[in-house]
Structure formats: structure tokens, C-alpha cells
Design a protein around this motif. Structure first.
Motif, PDB file in Angstrom:
ATOM      1  N   LEU A 205       0.854  -1.190   0.000  1.00 42.45           N
ATOM      2  CA  LEU A 205       0.000   0.000   0.000  1.00 42.45           C
ATOM      3  C   LEU A 205       0.886   1.235   0.000  1.00 42.45           C
ATOM      4  O   LEU A 205       1.992   1.207   0.529  1.00 42.45           O
ATOM      5  CB  LEU A 205      -0.883   0.018   1.258  1.00 42.45           C
ATOM      6  CG  LEU A 205      -1.618  -1.274   1.623  1.00 42.45           C
ATOM      7  CD1 LEU A 205      -2.396  -1.084   2.914  1.00 42.45           C
ATOM      8  CD2 LEU A 205      -2.555  -1.684   0.490  1.00 42.45           C
ATOM      9  N   ASP A 206       0.389   2.308  -0.594  1.00 44.92           N
ATOM     10  CA  ASP A 206       1.183   3.538  -0.544  1.00 44.92           C
ATOM     11  C   ASP A 206       0.919   4.256   0.777  1.00 44.92           C
ATOM     12  O   ASP A 206       0.186   3.750   1.625  1.00 44.92           O
ATOM     13  CB  ASP A 206       0.910   4.437  -1.758  1.00 44.92           C
ATOM     14  CG  ASP A 206      -0.497   4.997  -1.749  1.00 44.92           C
ATOM     15  OD1 ASP A 206      -1.191   4.889  -0.707  1.00 44.92           O
ATOM     16  OD2 ASP A 206      -0.920   5.541  -2.787  1.00 44.92           O
ATOM     17  N   LYS A 207       1.503   5.431   0.937  1.00 47.20           N
ATOM     18  CA  LYS A 207       1.448   6.070   2.254  1.00 47.20           C
ATOM     19  C   LYS A 207       0.021   6.478   2.633  1.00 47.20           C
ATOM     20  O   LYS A 207      -0.268   6.713   3.807  1.00 47.20           O
ATOM     21  CB  LYS A 207       2.412   7.252   2.345  1.00 47.20           C
ATOM     22  CG  LYS A 207       2.101   8.421   1.429  1.00 47.20           C
ATOM     23  CD  LYS A 207       3.132   9.499   1.683  1.00 47.20           C
ATOM     24  CE  LYS A 207       2.912  10.811   0.970  1.00 47.20           C
ATOM     25  NZ  LYS A 207       1.945  10.940  -0.069  1.00 47.20           N
TER      26      LYS A 207
ATOM     27  N   ASP B 584       5.813   4.954  -7.133  1.00 45.75           N
ATOM     28  CA  ASP B 584       6.875   5.634  -6.403  1.00 45.75           C
ATOM     29  C   ASP B 584       7.241   4.812  -5.166  1.00 45.75           C
ATOM     30  O   ASP B 584       6.461   4.710  -4.236  1.00 45.75           O
ATOM     31  CB  ASP B 584       6.383   7.026  -6.000  1.00 45.75           C
ATOM     32  CG  ASP B 584       7.425   7.762  -5.177  1.00 45.75           C
ATOM     33  OD1 ASP B 584       8.582   7.280  -5.115  1.00 45.75           O
ATOM     34  OD2 ASP B 584       7.092   8.822  -4.611  1.00 45.75           O
ATOM     35  N   GLN B 587       8.967   6.583  -1.280  1.00 42.90           N
ATOM     36  CA  GLN B 587       8.243   7.033  -0.102  1.00 42.90           C
ATOM     37  C   GLN B 587       7.910   5.865   0.809  1.00 42.90           C
ATOM     38  O   GLN B 587       8.106   4.712   0.469  1.00 42.90           O
ATOM     39  CB  GLN B 587       6.938   7.677  -0.550  1.00 42.90           C
ATOM     40  CG  GLN B 587       7.169   8.927  -1.351  1.00 42.90           C
ATOM     41  CD  GLN B 587       5.927   9.764  -1.404  1.00 42.90           C
ATOM     42  OE1 GLN B 587       5.094   9.687  -0.501  1.00 42.90           O
ATOM     43  NE2 GLN B 587       5.789  10.558  -2.433  1.00 42.90           N
ATOM     44  N   LEU B 588       7.366   6.223   1.943  1.00 42.42           N
ATOM     45  CA  LEU B 588       6.898   5.221   2.872  1.00 42.42           C
ATOM     46  C   LEU B 588       5.779   4.404   2.227  1.00 42.42           C
ATOM     47  O   LEU B 588       4.916   4.950   1.561  1.00 42.42           O
ATOM     48  CB  LEU B 588       6.365   5.933   4.115  1.00 42.42           C
ATOM     49  CG  LEU B 588       5.890   5.044   5.249  1.00 42.42           C
ATOM     50  CD1 LEU B 588       7.077   4.442   5.974  1.00 42.42           C
ATOM     51  CD2 LEU B 588       5.036   5.848   6.201  1.00 42.42           C
ATOM     52  N   MET B 589       5.853   3.085   2.434  1.00 39.43           N
ATOM     53  CA  MET B 589       4.777   2.215   1.970  1.00 39.43           C
ATOM     54  C   MET B 589       4.357   1.333   3.148  1.00 39.43           C
ATOM     55  O   MET B 589       4.981   1.348   4.196  1.00 39.43           O
ATOM     56  CB  MET B 589       5.284   1.330   0.833  1.00 39.43           C
ATOM     57  CG  MET B 589       5.609   2.083  -0.441  1.00 39.43           C
ATOM     58  SD  MET B 589       6.699   1.122  -1.515  1.00 39.43           S
ATOM     59  CE  MET B 589       8.256   1.270  -0.665  1.00 39.43           C
ATOM     60  N   TYR B 590       3.316   0.580   2.933  1.00 39.80           N
ATOM     61  CA  TYR B 590       2.880  -0.359   3.971  1.00 39.80           C
ATOM     62  C   TYR B 590       2.705  -1.737   3.366  1.00 39.80           C
ATOM     63  O   TYR B 590       2.305  -1.872   2.210  1.00 39.80           O
ATOM     64  CB  TYR B 590       1.556   0.092   4.591  1.00 39.80           C
ATOM     65  CG  TYR B 590       1.681   1.349   5.411  1.00 39.80           C
ATOM     66  CD1 TYR B 590       1.980   1.282   6.773  1.00 39.80           C
ATOM     67  CD2 TYR B 590       1.530   2.601   4.824  1.00 39.80           C
ATOM     68  CE1 TYR B 590       2.112   2.439   7.518  1.00 39.80           C
ATOM     69  CE2 TYR B 590       1.667   3.763   5.561  1.00 39.80           C
ATOM     70  CZ  TYR B 590       1.957   3.677   6.917  1.00 39.80           C
ATOM     71  OH  TYR B 590       2.097   4.814   7.654  1.00 39.80           O
ATOM     72  N   LEU B 601       2.194  -2.767   7.941  1.00 37.63           N
ATOM     73  CA  LEU B 601       3.593  -2.686   8.349  1.00 37.63           C
ATOM     74  C   LEU B 601       4.315  -1.638   7.516  1.00 37.63           C
ATOM     75  O   LEU B 601       4.434  -1.795   6.296  1.00 37.63           O
ATOM     76  CB  LEU B 601       4.263  -4.051   8.152  1.00 37.63           C
ATOM     77  CG  LEU B 601       3.482  -5.250   8.695  1.00 37.63           C
ATOM     78  CD1 LEU B 601       4.180  -6.553   8.283  1.00 37.63           C
ATOM     79  CD2 LEU B 601       3.356  -5.167  10.206  1.00 37.63           C
TER      80      LEU B 601
END
Lengths: 406, 694
Positions: A205-207, B584, B587-590, B601
Motif C-alpha cells: 500500500l502507498d502512504k 513511487d 516514499q513510505l509504503m505499507y 507494516l
């Protein structure tokens, strides 16, 4: 003339039987887990009696026994380390594999065994090796993230023994730094409970929590298994002390096949300084594999070929069917212990230590009382069949039979 | 009761208590002017509050401009148990009212008042003292006083206030002048208000009043505790004394001059005095004018290689205990060689002391404080008997000492914005760069260091990723560039590099998950690292036990996301390649694993590899008061916005200082960051021992 110190082929063994086969198929050393302080708590670990018997067997054939004491201990695990190590020494164990400095120090302080630093420490440079050299360790098992080039330099820049992985499962994370299993299942990977959560399927999933991976749960962190056949000459040339095969939980057939194949490669390279037909070895090896393999990090950072995204269990083309118990050369009668189901009147493959494989044709199957069987169905039962008389390949010991899967 | 003391590297700020002596004097001096005077930093102990209430009553009396004439007219002032109040206020109160009755604790009136009695009777002033009051009535005919053998300097001070008020008069002292420094203190206070005196041998004569406009007076700190904490700074790391009056005339401040002469690293910065770890040379000092410094000089000399000499020690024998014998007895327990001569002592110290001593304190506060500081400066353990005797002068001594041993609040810093946002509430910052697991590509490390140093934050250089053989050279140069700072390290190869450069004491060794027991902790700590971390996969009880067994300096994550997967593989990049995707991934991902419930996570990928963090923030605030022994409390800032991060750290800080309760703190955290769990704080991971299959 000074006898050349040859590289050590180090094989895993989950029990006494596998230990014996590993030794007979050419392992210079085996590593096993005791009942205490060992990872792979689900691998069938050895009692002290088994360890003693295993050491006697291995030593008889000039092989060594390493015992893993590689858990990351919590306070409650600290008791009895010294006593246990002394017991292991009494059993004849040659070396202890550990990541905890407490255990390494105890080994050096209270026993004459060697202390090997486990890959749990993720040592990937010669300064790390030096740290443990100063600490008294005899050998460092490198992290599986090193390239062949880096391994070569580490050996060059180190003065204690270096052990490198050549075969088997790979942790996707640096070993010992992975808490997926602990967090997601509460099973402590560093104390033997790894649930292999890296092999589960995930979405990315993205942010903003929007799914960016495709399909459902198509992302996984697992990697292909390691197979370093192509790198054996380089490992020998680099001066690596020991080549490690991973897999204390793998089957008897797998271990025998992998150990036997590497044995023949190593021997050929020492004899002729080249490998004439690596493809044949690769083909032999693949007969026992059930997961995708690659050279891991040995060629540098891993590429797409060293990862698996939708893991499909690779079907091995050979299935282990049984152990040869005896062969009457004059009559062609072969008595076996069944491991997996098979029928009579077909071809089987015989695998023998140091020899590779030979195809034989068998007739009807009989039980102990001479009754013809429709097929061998019950594991562990003793049956017999007839094949050609006076076959050299069946005269040896520790023979394993397999069938080709259609 | 006994107190066990172990070495710690003192670091922190000390706000010395405000001076009681000055507080009394400024309050009384405020009666000399009709201007409104604001007195800041007033010591609020009972004695000073007694003076304050008496002064207020007198001011009220002055304002109504009433003069007592009748026999029964009297102003009653309650001086409680404060001798200072009654002695320094009495002459002035009489001048203002013509008739004053002091009441207060009985003990007060059994103490000597002869000096006043004699002077007042000579001038026909009524002086009537009984068990619980003292009445004075009448007017002064002359302001030229002769005081014979005063038992306390406070009589002189009291008369000086009177003379200043009248702007005429003098005091001639016959006999010994006791506690000259206190008289000087009164003269200084009067001088601040514009009243000048002339000193002639044993005579103090009013000179002139200079018109000065005073609106704010700041009471300076009481320096008597400064030497004790300064020694902790010298043997520890850094002690900052806030708001120091460098022009003080308090005797104990002369300690600073002596230290500077012998190699003490004392720096004046604005109004602060910073004392840093120093290698002192053996010293020679005469303490006849600062006799209270005796015991701490004994302690200090015993820790310095070589022979130090302390002169002018005779009066030390006449204090709460015979301080010469007391200190010699106790220091001999550390096998320190001491040669005592008539008026001096020679102490042969060692900077390698190890203590198992049980120190007696002779019911003497200064002996107790001097030995406690010694115990906190040397290896081993020291036991202080009857430590409560410090209450005589400094009830909070041990509490304030322990404040210098408090955890350093440390945040992981990835951007300058974050650093600027939290700079007011952290002690240390882990500055993440290319050699850290996680880093921001544009992060300006040098600028961050500069910001840290400007704000009194200790920079810790992040060097915690696993290093490959071919990177060793670059890492080595990187270390050389930042060799003045501490490094957060997780690779033992990097540890070896730092050791080879002689930087062992700057290593914070944090192998993330690998140290889970006291024995391993003990071994790593024995290498001489600055500190060592413990895993976050063990229980709080395990941490406490491990500390109690090892007494190690521990670096520990108390808040934030915890890394749980560290791969050198660029798994996202490869996945994108495999599926031919183009999103992208910088960046932060989960990661979402649905089969086991919704766990999101946090995931990052950079040049160093692929990282997965726990699906929640750990928070150990609930246990914070049991974890005060930690050297560093680490806050992982990933996924926390800057404002919340600052508030979270501030909350921890407030709870640690008991500004707010743990419950209030927990409520704060819940509002700031609801995604918080205990992790393994209370339940250990499962050690799967049973055999599952053959």
C-alpha cells in the motif's frame, strides 16, 4: 611433501540416520542441533546419546561434528550453558556454532572445542571477523549477503577460518535481524521458532493506504534457495575453509543427493583443476530439489532471477522411495525399507556414495512372507524385489532408491 | 540509612538553589526605599518567608505613617524559627515603629542576643526577652555603635541596615570579626541599593547615598553546593550551572578559580558555567578563607594522580565533625596515602580508584556530600552511611545528584525540519545518513551537527547499517571525519574500526535484536563502549534484571516504530520489475497481510535495502519510572509527524521530572499517537521447544 589442506564440505543433519548418510555421501563435517540452545527447534534435534553415537560414527570416517548452540538467549535461557558444553565435549563434538558471545567465551574457557561464529551475527566484512578473532573464535560463518568477490577479500584479510554458505534456504533478511515471525506469530525466530512469515503473501500500500501492488497478495519477501555449484572452484581458490549446506530439516534423500553432488565437484576440481561437465552435476542436483535455486548474492546484489514472487513449489523429478538394506548378488534379490509409495515392474534410480546415479529395472514387489504386493504403500516396512544379478552399483552401502516422477 | 553509590558520567543542568542569605538581605533592604522593588529568584524556605512577612508588615506600617506613642502600642512581628530574621531586622524595625515585639519559636529566644542587649541598654532602649518573645521599645540617640566580640555577624548586619536607613552612623567592632564574608554580603546588598560605606580597620562608617533607581533585583545562587556538582562534571561528562553570578563574593566560588588553575575545563557561556570532563593536575590550595571547601578538596585530591597539598586546614577540626580526621579515616579505606602536617595535608591520589568502601559520615553534611561525589566518580560501589545528614544544608542533594544521571532523551533525526522542531526537548540526536539503515538523501549532516551544537544537543552519528567488505575504506574515512562524536553502530566490523582508531568510548553498540540477556550485555559492555543496547523483543522485567546484574550503560528504544526486517535485497524494485509496475517506491509504503488480521507494516526501500517496521509504535511510558537507569531513551521518529514527536518527547520528559503523572502522560500520548502498543514489554516471545515432527 606437505599435504594440501582441502576445503571442508559441511552438511546438515536432522537426525542420526541423516548424519550417517551425509558422512557416507562425502561430508567432511556435519552440523547438528542438540536439545538445548539450538535454532531450528522443529528440526529433529539430537539427544546427548545420539550426539555421542553420531560423533563416533563421523570420526570413524574422518569427519567432524559441529553442534549449533545458536539461539539468541534471554535471561531465562542462561542457566546450564557451561555444563551443557562440557557434556558436548565429552560426547566428542569438535566445534560449537554460536552467535552469543557468552557461549563463545564459555567454549573457549571451559572446553577444547572450536568456537564458530554463527551467521546469525551477519558478519560481512573482515573487521567483523577480526572482532571475533580477538574474542577467541576459531571460525566465522559469513552472512549470506556477501558476493564471491567480497568473500575472497574477507578470506584474504582474515587470519581465522571462514565458512561460507553454498546451498539451501536463504533468509531474505539479514539473519538474526528479522523479527517478522516474532511480531506476526509470537514465535521467536532467534530461538528456533521461525514461522517463515517472509514467505507469506502481502499487498503493498502507498502512504495513503492505497493498494499499489497488483493482483491480490502477490508480493512476498521470500527468495530462491542458494545453489553455488558454479562457484565451488572460486571458493576453493579463494581459500575458504568450509562450504556449508543449509537444511537440518531436509530429507535424507535431499541431503545425500546434495552432499554427494558437491563431493564429486570438489573432488574433481582438486584432481583436475577444472570441472569438465558442470551441467551434469546441475542436472543431478536438480533431481532432488523442490524449490527454485539461484546463486543468491554470490554475483553481487540480487536481481529478479534470485527472487520469487508467486512461489510455486517446484516438483522434483525424482521421488525418494526407499533405502537398500541388502543385495544378494547371485540372485539379484534387493531388500529395502520403504519410504514413499511405488509400484513394481518399473525403472528405479540407485544413488550411491561417490558414484552418482544408476538406473535399474525391478520386477514384482514382495512382502516379508513372500506375498506379491500390488505396490509398496507403507513407509518403514521391509519388502524385496528382484533385479539383475551381479550389479556392482548395488554392492555398496547407503544406497538410496528413487523413481522418476511423470 | 545507607545509600549505595556507583560511578556515573554526570551530564545535565544544575540550578543551584537561590541564596538564603541574600534573600533575607534584599528583603530587608527593600525597606530602605519607597520604590517598588521586584526581587527575583527569592529562596522560599520558611526562614525567608518569615522575613518576607515581617518586612511586609513593616512596609504597611511605613505607609500609614503612624508613630507609636502609647504604652500599649506595639507592632508584633513573627519571625517563626528564623534567627536571621530577628537579628537582621530588629534595629530597623525599632527605628520604624519605636515599639516592636518579636514572637516566634521558643528555640529562638534561648539563642544569644547579648550584643544588642548591651547596645540598647546603653541607649536606654527597653530590651525585654522572655521564653517566647522579645520586646524592644524606644528611640536611638546615637547611630555610632561599638560592638564587643559579636557572636554572630548578623548583629552587625542588622545595625548596618539601620545606619543605611538613617544615612548616618558607624560600627566599631572590638574583638574578632567573625564571618567577615557575611558582613561583606550585607554591604554588597546595601551598595546595590545605593548605600556606600567606608571600611577602616575594625570600623565601618557610612559614607554616602547615591541616588539609584532600582526596580528589579535578582537574588544570586547559593554557591555552597557548586563544588560538589562541579567535581561530578570534572569526572563525568558535562555539568552546566544555570544563571551564575560570576562576580559573586561568596567564598565557595573560589573553588572555580582553583580548578581553572589546575586544568579544570570550566567555560563561561552567557550566564551559565559549564564544567566538562577534565584531566586535573595535582593542586595546592589554601582554604583558610573558604574552610567549607575542605572535604570536597580531600575527595578531589584523592582522584588525581600525584600529590596535592591543602593548606590552612586548622579550623576544619572545629566543624560538625573533626573534618580532618573524618576524611583521613574514610579515604584510608581506598588505600590513599595521606601525610598530615600541622597546618597542611598532602594527599597522594590516583585516577584509577576502585571502591568497595562503606563510608561513615560522622553526622556531617559536608563529609557525606564529599564522599558521595567521590563514590559517584570512581569505579566500584561505595556505601554512604547515614546519608540523611545532608539535610542540614541540602535536603535535595541526592535528588539533584540523580538528576545529573538521568536518561538522555534521544531522537532519530532524518530531516533538519524534525531537528529544528524537537531541538528544545532532546538531549541527543541520532543523525541518520548514508551509513544508517534509513536516511533521507538530501539530509545535510554537517548542518545538523551545527544545529545540535548550537542547541546543546549531543550529535550521535548514525552508522548502523551492515557494512560490506568493499565499503570498509569509505566507512573508515567517514569515521575520521566525524571522530569527535559518538557513533550508533550495529556492525561488529565497524566496532573494530572504531576500536582501532581509539574511539571505543564513543561507540553506542546497538545490534538491534541480538542482545537479549545480561551475560551478553555484560561482555559487550566490558569492551568499554559508551553504551550498549538491548533488544526490544524482551520484557521490561528482563531489561530491569539485566541492568541490575550488569549496571551497564544502556541505550534503549522507548518509543516509536521498531524495525523488524532488514534485507539487503531491493525487494520492491525487483517486484516492480517483475510485474512491470511503475509506482513511487521512494516514499513510505505499507505491507498488508490480510490472513492474520489487519496489520499495516511500514516499509521503506533505499540504496541500503528493504526495511519493514512493526505495525504499531511501542511506548514504554507506563514503565518509564522503572527505567530511569537507562543512559539513553531513544525515540524513533519514523512515521511520526514533527509536532507530535516533539509533544511526545516533551511528555516523557515531563513524566520523568514528575511535572505530570504517568496517567496524564499516557493520556497525552493517546491523543498524540493512538497507534501505540506494549509490544513484548509484558509478554515474552514464545520459545518453541517441543519437537513437532520427526
Amino acid at each position: 611433501m606437505i599435504k594440501e589442506k582441502r576445503i571442508e564440505l559441511l552438511a546438515p543433519a536432522g537426525d542420526l540416520e541423516r548424519l550417517k548418510y551425509a558422512v557416507k555421501y562425502g561430508a567432511d563435517a556435519v552440523f547438528i542441533g542438540g536439545l538445548s540452545f539450538s535454532l531450528r527447534s522443529m528440526a529433529s534435534n539430537f539427544t546427548l546419546e545420539d550426539i555421542k553415537e553420531g560423533c563416533e560414527f563421523a570420526h570413524k570416517y574422518g569427519s567432524r561434528v559441529h553442534v549449533t548452540c545458536n539461539i539468541v538467549m534471554h535471561n531465562s535461557d542462561l542457566e546450564g550453558v557451561k555444563e551443557y558444553l562440557k557434556e558436548l565435549e565429552n560426547c566428542g563434538v569438535d566445534a560449537i556454532i554460536a552467535s552469543s558471545p557468552t557461549i563463545i567465551r564459555c567454549v573457549k574457557q571451559y572446553t577444547k572445542m572450536e568456537a564458530h561464529v554463527s551467521t546469525q551475527q551477519s558478519i560481512t566484512n573482515s573487521k567483523g571477523v577480526k572482532f571475533f578473532e580477538s574474542f577467541g573464535a576459531d571460525r566465522v560463518v559469513l552472512g549470506r549477503e556477501c558476493s564471491m568477490e567480497q568473500i575472497k577479500d574477507i578470506v584474504k584479510n582474515s587470519s581465522i577460518d571462514i565458512e561460507a554458505f553454498i546451498h539451501g534456504g536463504m533468509c531474505a533478511s539479514f539473519s538474526g535481524r528479522c523479527m517478522l515471525s516474532n511480531i506476526l506469530t509470537n514465535r521467536d525466530a532467534n530461538r528456533g521458532g521461525c514461522a517463515q512469515s517472509c514467505r507469506w503473501d502481502y499487498d503493498i500500500l502507498d502512504k495513503d493506504m492505497k493498494k499499489i501492488s497488483v493482483d491480490d497478495h502477490s508480493f512476498t519477501m521470500s527468495s530462491t534457495d542458494l545453489n553455488a555449484l558454479d562457484y565451488i572452484p572460486a571458493m576453493i581458490d579463494a581459500g575458504v575453509t568450509s562450504l556449508k549446506i543449509e537444511g537440518r530439516m531436509k530429507s535424507l534423500y535431499y541431503i545425500s543427493n546434495v552432499v554427494g553432488t558437491y563431493r564429486r565437484v570438489i573432488d574433481e576440481y582438486y584432481k583436475t583443476h577444472q570441472i569438465k561437465d558442470m551441467n551434469q552435476y546441475k542436472k543431478d542436483m536438480s533431481r532432488g530439489e523442490n524449490r527454485e535455486v539461484s546463486h543468491g548474492f554470490l554475483a553481487g546484489d540480487v536481481t529478479i532471477n534470485e527472487e520469487i514472487y508467486n512461489e510455486v513449489a517446484l516438483k522434483p523429478n525424482q521421488e525418494f522411495v526407499g533405502l537398500v538394506k541388502s543385495y544378494e548378488s547371485e540372485t539379484g534379490k534387493v531388500t529395502i525399507e520403504v519410504r514413499n509409495a511405488f509400484d513394481g515392474n518399473r525403472d528405479l534410480e540407485v544413488m550411491a556414495p561417490h558414484l552418482g546415479r544408476t538406473r535399474i529395472h525391478i520386477g514384482d514387489l514382495f512382502d516379508n512372507f513372500g506375498n506379491v504386493l500390488e505396490g509398496a504403500r507403507k513407509p518403514q516396512t521391509i519388502i524385496y524385489f528382484y533385479t539383475e544379478k551381479n550389479l556392482d552399483v548395488l554392492k555398496g552401502e547407503y544406497l538410496l532408491l528413487s523413481k522418476t516422477i511423470d | 540509612m545507607d545509600k549505595v553509590i556507583r560511578k556515573f558520567n554526570a551530564k545535565g543542568e544544575v540550578r543551584l538553589p537561590s541564596s538564603k542569605s541574600y534573600s533575607h538581605r534584599y528583603l530587608i533592604a527593600s525597606l530602605l526605599t519607597s520604590d517598588e522593588v521586584i526581587i527575583e529568584n527569592l529562596n522560599k524556605c520558611d526562614d525567608v518567608l518569615a522575613t518576607l512577612s515581617c518586612v511586609n508588615k513593616l512596609k504597611e506600617f511605613q505607609q500609614i505613617k503612624k508613630v507609636f506613642t502609647g504604652d500599649s502600642d506595639v507592632l508584633i512581628l513573627d519571625s517563626k524559627a528564623s534567627g536571621s530574621t530577628i537579628r537582621m531586622l530588629l534595629p530597623l524595625a525599632l527605628e520604624i515603629t519605636n515599639s516592636t515585639k518579636f514572637i516566634g519559636d521558643e528555640s529562638l529566644f534561648s539563642r544569644p542576643f547579648e550584643s544588642f542587649e548591651e547596645i540598647f541598654l546603653n541607649q536606654n532602649i527597653t530590651f525585654k526577652k522572655d521564653l517566647n518573645s522579645l520586646c524592644v521599645k524606644g528611640t536611638f540617640k546615637s547611630y555610632d555603635f561599638i560592638v564587643k566580640n559579636p557572636k554572630s555577624s548578623q548583629f552587625i548586619s542588622g545595625l548596618l541596615f539601620l545606619i543605611a536607613y538613617k544615612q548616618k552612623g558607624s560600627i566599631e567592632i572590638v574583638g574578632d570579626v567573625v564571618s567577615r564574608s557575611y558582613i561583606e554580603m550585607t554591604l554588597k546588598v546595601l551598595n546595590d541599593f545605593g548605600y556606600n560605606f567606608e571600611l577602616k580597620e575594625n570600623k565601618i562608617v557610612f559614607d554616602k547615598k547615591i541616588v539609584t533607581k532600582i526596580d528589579t533585583i535578582k537574588v544570586e545562587s547559593d554557591m555552597s553546593a557548586l563544588p560538589y556538582f562541579a567535581v561530578l562534571g570534572i569526572t563525568g561528562e558535562e555539568v552546566v550551572f544555570k544563571d551564575i553570578n560570576f562576580d559573586t563574593i561568596q567564598n565557595d566560588f573560589s573553588f572555580v578559580d582553583v580548578m581553572q588553575k589546575y586544568g579544570g575545563n570550566f567555560v563561561k557561556k552567557d550566564n551559565d558555567l559549564i564544567v566538562r570532563k577534565s584531566e586535573l593536575k595535582p593542586f595546592e590550595v589554601d582554604i583558610s578563607n573558604c574552610i567549607d571547601l575542605g572535604p570536597i578538596f580531600f575527595s578531589l585530591a584523592s582522584m588525581i594522580n600525584g600529590r596535592s597539598i591543602i593548606r590552612g586546614i586548622e579550623r576544619l577540626r572545629l566543624k560538625e565533625s573533626d573534618r580532618i580526621s573524618s576524611m583521613i579515616n574514610e579515604l584510608s579505606k581506598l588505600n590513599i596515602e595521606i601525610v598530615l602536617k600541622e597546618s597542611e595535608v598532602e594527599i597522594k591520589g590516583s585516577n584509577n580508584l576502585h571502591s568497595t568502601a562503606i563510608f561513615e559520615t560522622y553526622n556531617d553534611h559536608r563529609i557525606a556530600m564529599a564522599l558521595s561525589v567521590l563514590g559517584a566518580s570512581i569505579d566500584g560501589t561505595s556505601t554512604i552511611k547515614n546519608y540523611e545528614c545532608v539535610n542540614k544544608s541540602y535536603t535535595n542533594f541526592f535528588k539533584d545528584m540523580s538528576l545529573l544521571n538521568k536518561p538522555r532523551l534521544t531522537a532519530s533525526i532524518y530531516t533538519l525540519d524534525t531537528l529544528n522542531n524537537v531541538k528544545k526537548c532532546i538531549n541527543c540526536a541520532v543523525l541518520n545518513n548514508f551509513y544508517s539503515y534509513i536516511y533521507e538523501e538530501n539530509f545535510d549532516l554537517d548542518k545538523a551537527i551545527e544545529i545540535c551544537l548550537e542547541n546543546g544537543i549531543e550529535p550521535i552519528i548514525g552508522l548502523n547499517r551492515i557494512i560490506m567488505e568493499d565499503e570498509l575504506g569509505d566507512v573508515s574515512s567517514f569515521i575520521d571525519k566525524y571522530s569527535r562524536f559518538k557513533f550508533l553502530v550495529s556492525d561488529l566490523g565497524v566496532v573494530t574500526l572504531l576500536e582501532e582508531k581509539g574511539l571505543t568510548a564513543q561507540i553506542i553498540y546497538d545490534p538491534d535484536t541480538l542482545i537479549c540477556n545480561s551475560s551478553d550485555l555484560n561482555i559487550y559492555q566490558s569492551f568499554g563502549f559508551d553504551s550498549t543496547s538491548l533488544s526490544n523483543e524482551i520484557t521490561v522485567q528482563n531489561i530491569i534484571d539485566s541492568y541490575n546484574i550488569t549496571k551497564a550503560d544502556i541505550f534503549y528504544q522507548v518509543f516509536g516504530r521498531k524495525m523488524m526486517f532488514y534485507s539487503k535485497r531491493k525487494l520492491i524494485k525487483l517486484y516492480k520489475q517483475h510485474k512491470n509496475l511503475n509506482f513511487d517506491s521512494k516514499q513510505l509504503m505499507y505491507l498488508d497481510e490480510k490472513k492474520r488480521g489487519d496489520t499495516f507494516l511500514p516499509t521503506l526501500e533505499n540504496k541500503n535495502g528493504f526495511f519493514v517496521f512493526r505495525g504499531y509504535n511501542i511506548s514504554l511510558l507506563k514503565e518509564i519510572n522503572n527505567l530511569k537507569f537507562l543512559k539513553y531513551m531513544f525515540f524513533e521518529s519514523l512515521t511520526i509527524n514533527d509536532d507530535s514527536l516533539r509533544e511526545i518527547i516533551q511528555t516523557y520528559s515531563d513524566v520523568l521530572c514528575s511535572k505530570i503523572s504517568v496517567e496524564e502522560g499516557l493520556n497525552n500520548i493517546k491523543t498524540l499517537e493512538p497507534n501505540v502498543e506494549d509490544g513484548f514489554a509484558y509478554s515474552d516471545t514464545v520459545y518453541v521447544k517441543e519437537k513437532v515432527h520427526q
